[in-house]
Design a protein around this motif. Structure first.
Motif, mmCIF file in Angstrom:
data_model
loop_
_atom_site.group_PDB
_atom_site.id
_atom_site.type_symbol
_atom_site.label_atom_id
_atom_site.label_comp_id
_atom_site.label_asym_id
_atom_site.label_seq_id
_atom_site.Cartn_x
_atom_site.Cartn_y
_atom_site.Cartn_z
ATOM 1 N N VAL A 104 2.482 -16.610 -72.870
ATOM 2 C CA VAL A 104 1.992 -16.205 -71.554
ATOM 3 C C VAL A 104 3.044 -15.341 -70.870
ATOM 4 O O VAL A 104 4.223 -15.373 -71.226
ATOM 5 C CB VAL A 104 1.645 -17.433 -70.677
ATOM 6 C CG1 VAL A 104 0.483 -18.212 -71.282
ATOM 7 C CG2 VAL A 104 2.851 -18.346 -70.480
ATOM 8 N N ALA A 105 2.613 -14.586 -69.870
ATOM 9 C CA ALA A 105 3.529 -13.693 -69.153
ATOM 10 C C ALA A 105 4.517 -14.463 -68.296
ATOM 11 O O ALA A 105 5.654 -14.029 -68.111
ATOM 12 C CB ALA A 105 2.732 -12.718 -68.289
ATOM 13 N N GLY A 106 4.118 -15.601 -67.776
ATOM 14 C CA GLY A 106 5.007 -16.375 -66.930
ATOM 15 C C GLY A 106 4.379 -17.696 -66.539
ATOM 16 O O GLY A 106 3.188 -17.914 -66.754
ATOM 17 N N LEU A 107 5.219 -18.565 -65.964
ATOM 18 C CA LEU A 107 4.757 -19.865 -65.476
ATOM 19 C C LEU A 107 5.075 -19.965 -63.988
ATOM 20 O O LEU A 107 5.436 -18.975 -63.354
ATOM 21 C CB LEU A 107 5.420 -20.989 -66.281
ATOM 22 C CG LEU A 107 5.040 -21.032 -67.762
ATOM 23 C CD1 LEU A 107 5.903 -22.027 -68.527
ATOM 24 C CD2 LEU A 107 3.569 -21.377 -67.926
ATOM 25 N N ALA A 108 4.968 -21.151 -63.426
ATOM 26 C CA ALA A 108 5.143 -21.356 -61.988
ATOM 27 C C ALA A 108 6.530 -20.962 -61.487
ATOM 28 O O ALA A 108 6.698 -20.624 -60.328
ATOM 29 C CB ALA A 108 4.861 -22.814 -61.634
ATOM 30 N N ASN A 109 7.515 -20.998 -62.361
ATOM 31 C CA ASN A 109 8.888 -20.663 -62.002
ATOM 32 C C ASN A 109 9.449 -19.820 -63.140
ATOM 33 O O ASN A 109 9.281 -20.159 -64.307
ATOM 34 C CB ASN A 109 9.690 -21.942 -61.820
ATOM 35 C CG ASN A 109 11.136 -21.731 -61.462
ATOM 36 O OD1 ASN A 109 11.861 -21.043 -62.167
ATOM 37 N ND2 ASN A 109 11.556 -22.349 -60.375
ATOM 38 N N ARG A 110 10.152 -18.750 -62.805
ATOM 39 C CA ARG A 110 10.616 -17.846 -63.863
ATOM 40 C C ARG A 110 11.670 -18.465 -64.779
ATOM 41 O O ARG A 110 11.939 -17.935 -65.847
ATOM 42 C CB ARG A 110 11.087 -16.527 -63.283
ATOM 43 C CG ARG A 110 12.357 -16.591 -62.501
ATOM 44 C CD ARG A 110 12.677 -15.226 -61.908
ATOM 45 N NE ARG A 110 14.003 -15.269 -61.318
ATOM 46 C CZ ARG A 110 14.899 -14.341 -61.498
ATOM 47 N NH1 ARG A 110 14.622 -13.282 -62.214
ATOM 48 N NH2 ARG A 110 16.087 -14.460 -60.935
ATOM 49 N N GLY A 111 12.224 -19.607 -64.402
ATOM 50 C CA GLY A 111 13.170 -20.294 -65.272
ATOM 51 C C GLY A 111 12.488 -21.184 -66.299
ATOM 52 O O GLY A 111 13.125 -21.654 -67.238
ATOM 53 N N MET A 112 11.200 -21.413 -66.150
ATOM 54 C CA MET A 112 10.454 -22.297 -67.058
ATOM 55 C C MET A 112 9.922 -21.499 -68.241
ATOM 56 O O MET A 112 9.369 -20.422 -68.072
ATOM 57 C CB MET A 112 9.322 -22.975 -66.307
ATOM 58 C CG MET A 112 9.810 -23.872 -65.208
ATOM 59 S SD MET A 112 8.429 -24.534 -64.247
ATOM 60 C CE MET A 112 9.304 -25.606 -63.135
#
Length: 173
Positions: free
Chosen positions: A152-160
């Motif tokens: 996926v392109a990203g999750l709820a926090n960019r560190g995850m």
């Protein structure tokens, strides 16, 4: 109108059918089909009996592992994909335990991985697999879920880097 002997036969047949049905329900269990010619610890398919309840566990993200790190850093959540996978699976294990289930009851898993900059922004499938293998396909917990793994392109926090949701089965007795 049935004769007395016919009634006795019908009642006996009805009782036998009920007993057979109850016996079948008691021995009927989740069936996990292996992936042919593969050592990957994933089921090709999982069949759940009608007598079971399906439990959908919401997606879990890695909890904070190191609060001294910035909250938008992967290091705050277990670092790399493997570390975050282990943290997420421990969170899933705890959530399942809280409702009387365990990882062995998981029949379906969806995995969402963010691309790793160190891997040219491709998902770290090996890191995920190394973390996953600590929980599934082991001597202690041999039950394998059917699984889908997506980048996926990203999750709820960019560190995850990892989010996982599961479907589990509660066997109704």
């Amino acid at each position: 109108m049935l004769r007395p002997t016919s009634r006795k036969i019908l009642v006996a047949f009805s009782i036998s059918a009920t007993m057979i049905s109850a016996t079948y329900a008691a021995v009927n269990d989740v069936v996990r089909y292996a992936v042919a010619n593969s050592s990957v610890p994933v089921a090709a398919a999982v069949e759940v009996p009608a007598s079971a309840s399906i439990v959908y566990l919401s997606g879990k993200l890695p909890p904070i592992q190191d609060s001294s790190q910035p909250l938008d850093s992967p290091l705050a959540y277990g670092g790399d994909t493997k570390g975050q996978t282990v943290a997420v699976l421990r969170a899933i294990e705890l959530a399942l335990s809280n409702i009387g289930l365990g990882l062995g009851d998981v029949v379906k898993m969806q995995v969402f991985l963010v691309g790793d900059p160190a891997l040219d922004n491709r998902m770290d499938l090996k890191g995920f697999a190394d973390g996953y293998a600590q929980f599934f396909g082991t001597d202690v917990q041999p039950n394998l879920p059917a699984r889908t793994t997506l980048q996926v392109a990203g999750l709820a926090n960019r560190g995850m880097r990892v989010e996982i949701d599961v479907v589990a089965v509660r066997r109704n007795e």
